[in-house]
Design an enzyme around this catalytic site. Structure first.
Site, PDB file in Angstrom:
ATOM      1  N   TYR A  30       0.867  -1.234  -0.097  1.00 35.53           N
ATOM      2  CA  TYR A  30      -0.099   0.065   0.050  1.00 35.53           C
ATOM      3  C   TYR A  30       0.644   1.277  -0.157  1.00 35.53           C
ATOM      4  O   TYR A  30       0.606   2.045  -0.720  1.00 35.53           O
ATOM      5  CB  TYR A  30      -0.822   0.158   1.150  1.00 35.53           C
ATOM      6  CG  TYR A  30      -1.832   1.199   1.637  1.00 35.53           C
ATOM      7  CD1 TYR A  30      -2.814   1.567   0.483  1.00 35.53           C
ATOM      8  CD2 TYR A  30      -1.362   2.205   2.196  1.00 35.53           C
ATOM      9  CE1 TYR A  30      -3.618   2.659   0.712  1.00 35.53           C
ATOM     10  CE2 TYR A  30      -2.133   3.341   2.428  1.00 35.53           C
ATOM     11  CZ  TYR A  30      -3.382   3.427   1.578  1.00 35.53           C
ATOM     12  OH  TYR A  30      -4.080   4.804   1.660  1.00 35.53           O
TER      13      TYR A  30
ATOM     14  N   LYS B  79       1.110   4.373  -3.002  1.00 41.88           N
ATOM     15  CA  LYS B  79       0.834   5.981  -2.775  1.00 41.88           C
ATOM     16  C   LYS B  79       2.188   6.595  -2.966  1.00 41.88           C
ATOM     17  O   LYS B  79       2.031   7.660  -3.379  1.00 41.88           O
ATOM     18  CB  LYS B  79       0.459   5.817  -1.103  1.00 41.88           C
ATOM     19  CG  LYS B  79      -0.938   5.510  -1.040  1.00 41.88           C
ATOM     20  CD  LYS B  79      -1.923   6.149  -1.928  1.00 41.88           C
ATOM     21  CE  LYS B  79      -3.500   5.703  -1.628  1.00 41.88           C
ATOM     22  NZ  LYS B  79      -4.370   6.250  -2.270  1.00 41.88           N
TER      23      LYS B  79
END
Length: 324
Positions: free
Chosen positions: A202, A206
């Site tokens: 994750y 990002k």
């Protein structure tokens, strides 16, 4: 003589530091963002404004973007996975904001291929799209060591957070360029800026958005399309699994209100191009950590927090399993 020079240097340094902190405070709390009428919003004559397209529009931050952009005079294209939720959102916007027009497109970003993106392109081909909010995102079900991570979850996170965001932008951005003015907002995360152990995939997705937004922003600047990454800490949502708002954890409504009032500013992200940390407490945290906290210490603290979160998630899952 030397002592006098040192006093002057010290005095100049202190004054400079104070001036910088004052400027940060003005940036976070005072300086207004760019008016959304720049992009064709028409709050006085609803329905006559341009259109805003929001992905992940049926829940949390995405839903608030759709509602608040409509309230400011944009017609809304809502894109999300579930047609029933989209229909409810569309009806709510049109009933509470007479004159605003809506349309929606049900799309599962996990499995979307060329046909789905071509369908989206057909839907908006005759609409005056001025704003794109790339809100859709996916995180881990719980923190996990990268080597223990399920391969399907890894692929899903990259597909939604990276591939889908780029594909939607590829479809929508030409509309913004043709009209000569537009806005693209990409939902970022502090995890991408500082990284988060046990949420490595994750965080990596990002971090990709940071680099991609900056490159895209410089490309699109010449076409008068503004691109910004909205740097985000915790917000009350199903993804964050935080249910109770606080000074550091705003509701989606308050977060989106801050974001839409700060367009074009940097706030706590001073010095980082095409980046905005909109919510005030997040902005101060961003600025303070960037200037005063060593990255190695931050990584170790993040690891401990993620590990504790994982342990609590496992215990909760075990309790649920026993109760069934």
């Amino acid at each position: 003589m030397i002592e006098t020079c040192l006093c002057w240097v010290g005095g100049i340094f202190i004054v400079t530091c104070i001036a910088y902190v004052v400027y940060v405070a003005l940036e976070v709390h005072v300086f207004p963002g760019r008016s959304l009428t720049t992009y064709g919003a028409n709050p006085k004559l609803r329905g006559a404004g341009s259109w805003a397209l929001v992905t992940g529009a049926t829940d949390g931050i995405g839903r608030e973007f759709a509602m608040q952009l409509a309230a400011r005079g944009f017609n809304i294209v809502a894109v999300s996975r579930t047609a029933e939720k989209l229909a409810i959102l569309s009806k709510e916007i049109e009933s509470t904001m007479p004159g605003i027009k809506t349309c929606y497109y049900a799309m599962d970003f996990l499995s979307a291929g060329n046909a789905e993106y071509e369908g989206l392109e057909q839907l908006i081909r005759h609409l005056d799209i001025a704003v794109l909010v790339n809100n859709v995102g996916l995180s881990h079900t719980m923190p996990v060591n990268f080597l223990e991570m399920d391969g399907r979850e890894l692929a899903s996170i990259c597909q939604v957070n990276i591939v889908a965001t780029m594909q939607v932008t590829r479809v929508v951005a030409p509309h913004l360029v043709r009209r000569g003015r537009g806005l693209i907002l990409n939902l970022g995360s502090f995890s991408g800026q500082w990284s988060t152990p046990l949420l490595a995939t994750y965080a990596g997705s990002k971090a990709f958005l940071i680099a991609w937004t900056q490159a895209l922003g410089e490309e699109m600047r010449r076409s008068h399309v503004d691109v910004q990454l909205l740097n985000t800490y915790f917000v009350v949502s199903s993804m964050s699994k935080v249910r109770k708002p606080s000074m550091m954890v705003p509701t989606p409504k308050n977060f989106v209100r801050s974001a839409l009032s700060r367009i074009g500013r940097s706030s706590g992200a001073l010095g980082r191009p095409f980046t905005l940390t909109p919510f005030p407490s997040h902005a101060w945290l961003d600025w303070a950590v960037e200037h005063f906290v060593p990255r190695w210490w931050l990584l170790r603290q993040a690891y401990d927090v993620s590990l504790d979160t994982r342990r609590r998630a496992i215990r909760k899952a075990q309790r649920l399993e026993k109760s069934q």
